[in-house]
Every structure is written in C-alpha cells, then in structure tokens.
Enzyme design. Sequence first.
Site, PDB file in Angstrom:
ATOM      1  N   HIS A 158       0.844  -0.993   0.162  1.00 11.27           N
ATOM      2  CA  HIS A 158       0.087   0.097   0.135  1.00 11.27           C
ATOM      3  C   HIS A 158       0.910   1.349   0.006  1.00 11.27           C
ATOM      4  O   HIS A 158       0.788   2.149   0.510  1.00 11.27           O
ATOM      5  CB  HIS A 158      -0.877   0.143   1.165  1.00 11.27           C
ATOM      6  CG  HIS A 158      -2.007  -1.282   1.276  1.00 11.27           C
ATOM      7  ND1 HIS A 158      -2.880  -1.601   0.340  1.00 11.27           N
ATOM      8  CD2 HIS A 158      -1.796  -2.377   1.946  1.00 11.27           C
ATOM      9  CE1 HIS A 158      -3.492  -2.699   0.770  1.00 11.27           C
ATOM     10  NE2 HIS A 158      -2.786  -3.190   1.580  1.00 11.27           N
ATOM     11  N   ASN A 216      -9.954  -4.521   0.645  1.00 16.29           N
ATOM     12  CA  ASN A 216      -9.403  -4.221  -0.811  1.00 16.29           C
ATOM     13  C   ASN A 216     -10.611  -4.227  -1.566  1.00 16.29           C
ATOM     14  O   ASN A 216     -11.765  -4.083  -1.295  1.00 16.29           O
ATOM     15  CB  ASN A 216      -8.719  -5.698  -1.359  1.00 16.29           C
ATOM     16  CG  ASN A 216      -7.291  -5.830  -0.820  1.00 16.29           C
ATOM     17  OD1 ASN A 216      -6.622  -4.567  -0.497  1.00 16.29           O
ATOM     18  ND2 ASN A 216      -6.804  -6.906  -0.402  1.00 16.29           N
TER      19      ASN A 216
END
Length: 507
Positions: A73, A139
């Site tokens: 990320h 997600n």
Amino acid sequence: MASKQITNNENAVYTTSNGAPVARPYAAEKIGLHGPLLLQAADSLPFCHPQIFITIDLLAHFDRERIPERVVHAKGAGAHGYFEVTHDITDLTSAALFKKVGNRARSNRSISTVGGESDPRGFAIKIRTEEGNLDWVFNNTPVFFIRDPAKFPHFIHTQKRNPQSHLKDPDMFWDYLSQNPESIHQTVILFTDRGTPDGYHNMHGYSGHPFKFVRDDGEWVYIQVHIRADGGFKTLDNEIAGRLSGENPDYGIQALFKAIEKKQYPSWTVYVQTMTPQQAENFRYNILDLTKVWPHKEYPLRPIGKLVLDENPQNYFAEIEQSAFSPSHTVPGIEPSADPVLQSRLFSSRLTLLLWPVANFQRDGFATFVNQGARPNYQSTISPLTYREKPYANTEHKHEVWAGYARAHLYEVTELDFEQPRNLYRKVLSDLDRKHLVDNIAGHLGLVKSAEIKARQLSVFAAVDQGLSDAIAKAIGVPTVHPLKVTSAASVVPLKTNIGQTTVTLA
C-alpha cells in the site's frame, strides 16, 4: 565475523532468520484444522516445532524491509469524510456507533495499490467512534490470492521487482500463481476489466475476511462487509488504462481530488452479509478461506450505513501519507474471526497513527509524538486508570470452543477451489468480458520466458474452464494442456468448531 552469504547458485536450505532449517515454510501453527493461530514458544508442547515463530519471523522482517516506503500500500490517495448509520442493526451488534440510526463519525479513507504498480487496490477507512478508532482495512476485490498467512510476503515479493534487474518480472509473477492454484479466483477477477478501476473513487470495497458482530448477551454472527460505490463500479479496458498510465500516472489521485473540490462528493453504501455459526458449519466452503465468497442469493446484502468523502486534505503527507490502518483496531461489538490470514494481519498491521486519545503504558520509541505526559508508565495507584470490560466478555461464546492438537497447517488445493472462478467465468462475465479476460491474461502471460511456467499456469486455467485455457494458449502461441489434477471435494474436512470442551486431569 560476517555471516556467510548464500547465492542462488548453491543448494541452499530454507532457514529462519537465525539459521534454523525449515521444512514447511508456508504452514502456520493452529488448534486443529480450523482453529485460530497459536503464539507460543518452541518448548510449549513436547516435540513441537516452532512453526508460529517461522510465520512471525517472516512477517516481522517483511514489515521492515522497505525504508522509507511502505512495503505494501505504498502509493495511493485519500480524503476525509464521515460514516453515517442509516439502518437499525442493534439486533446484530452492541457497538456504540450502531446504537442509533443517524449516528455520524468522522472518517478518513486511504486508497492504494497493494503490492506493485498494477494490482488490487487497498480500500482502508478509519472511523473515529466514541469507543475509539474502527479501522476497516479492505481491498477492492472480495477475495485474495492466499489463505495461508505465511504465503503473504512470498506473494507480495513476486508483485514487486526482480532483485537483480529491478524490472517487473512476469516469470516471478506467474511462477508463484501457478504453484499456488488457490489464487485462481482472485487472478480471474484481477485480469477482468474490474482489475483496472476508473479512478480510486469509482470502485467497491470488501472486507474479504469474515468478522463477527457481537451483542451484549454474547450472541454473534459472522459478517462480510461490502462498501459499494453509489455511482457504480466503473472500469477501464486495457487499452485506455495503458494509455492513462503513460499520459497521467496520477489520474486516480487527480480525479478524486477534483471531484471533492467541485463538491461532487463520492459516496458509498455500506452493507453486511451475515451468517450464523450453524450456517457456517453447513456452508459448502470454509468461511475462514479468504479465496471464497458468500453467494448473495443465500446470504443477501443488508444495508447498514453510508460513507461520504467531503474534504480534501490540507497537507497530504501529514493527513494521508502518515495515516496507517490495522484490522486489529476494532471496537466493542465487532470482533475478528479465526481466519488465519486475518489473525496474522492483527500482528503484522500493528503500526497505526494515533488519531484517538489513548491511555496506556506504551511510551517512548521511534517517532513518538504523543507520550501521555507525566502519568506513571505502569499500573499505578498514584494516578490510576479505570478499566472497562466488554459487556459480553464473560458470556459463553458458542461455536468458539476450540479443542484439538496444536499442528502445522497448510490448506490443500481441491476441486472446491475452482468452482467459484468457474461460475464467475461462465455465468457472470459477458462475452466481451471473457474476451477482455483472455486478451489481458495473454498480454501478461505471453511475456513469460519459461515454457514450464506457462504450461503449469495454463493447467490451472484449464481446471477452471478448458475453453478459457485453450483460448489463452492460442493467443500466446503455445500448445494446449490438460487441467491440473487436484484432490476431490469429498476429501475436504468441513468447518466444525463447537466440539465441546475437553477436561484434562493432571496427576
């Protein structure tokens, strides 16, 4: 004395960080087949290999191996907004946030890539409730590539760059996927157009992991959280996505910022699917398996709230880049399940920016900016803290009585792993979607140099659908292959956890 360096030309034995040899690096130690992960010393059980140390050793290093960029990320966008409760769900959870319809809590959201430049998007939300921060670390796909926690660092490494050439490496990517066929459901989703969302604010978010909603009386249900964009999940085809990545690689960040600046506030409706413990034991798939979805027909979406982003950051680094999220940050009334990947993330995703006043004994350390003043740094009678138990802390948690041997566990690939991606390919995707899927896979798999890796991955696709595999083989100019041979569905041990307590008498 310098440690010996092992090159890739030697017959190296896999070891832990202290050099101890490891036989099963992907396994994790659990109670029985379906119980939670264990955290214990090597000598806690007779003849017990320290399998959990192997997992933690791997994850602890993985969390620290990129400086200063985050190892996962690393790139994305973010904004501030609010979460509002729109429906009464007090029959499901005692969380204070959901006590009343209309309750609002300020939130900030971060959207990011996961492992590399093109992959699933992270979808993280921090909701600042009256009981503390609630982090939803999700997600933009409902499943993931793995269900064994020790595989996570291995998988992420294959999404990054070759350690020698520092180039993206299709052989690494497909070598991992073809050796771990349980990834096929996520792979099919990723290579449809859904794998290239049209901006960060035009996509859905999914918990993937099951969590638990708990009431004051201790009764609880498993939940899956779905955060669905009110404007729909908008996607780009491969041609447009490729052009935008060259012309404007910050397209997603720019589109989100401009939408909020124009007061076209992005919004999402939040739903949950619920499943009782008894339903979980009768479900065809193991609900603790992160590669599976719950069919909406059997477990319909129930609306609970609305998420709105209405404020851009004033300082991106201070407000977005520094914010961090952990699935371990829950509030009373919301609990983690025994999903082994979730359990490992409770440890691995532990570093979080303090956006809520805290009172504890954790002081000092690297980059500390809130050190809690002069209050004693121990459990003190001079300046005592108060302690509040969860209302259901002493209730019997039905279906959560775990009994079994501590064992190193690794999921086995079976016929069940191909049912859901097969249904997705045959029943959900349109003819155009299927064409784009073949084109997208061929464009990437065709770059692989190893004929063995190509054939192995084609056999995985053939286990989903022979026509899909044959179309890809034709597109990349290689022979067709037979489906991968896997264990039958009948061999799968169904989830069974409420098996009673065992009384042990010690002489």
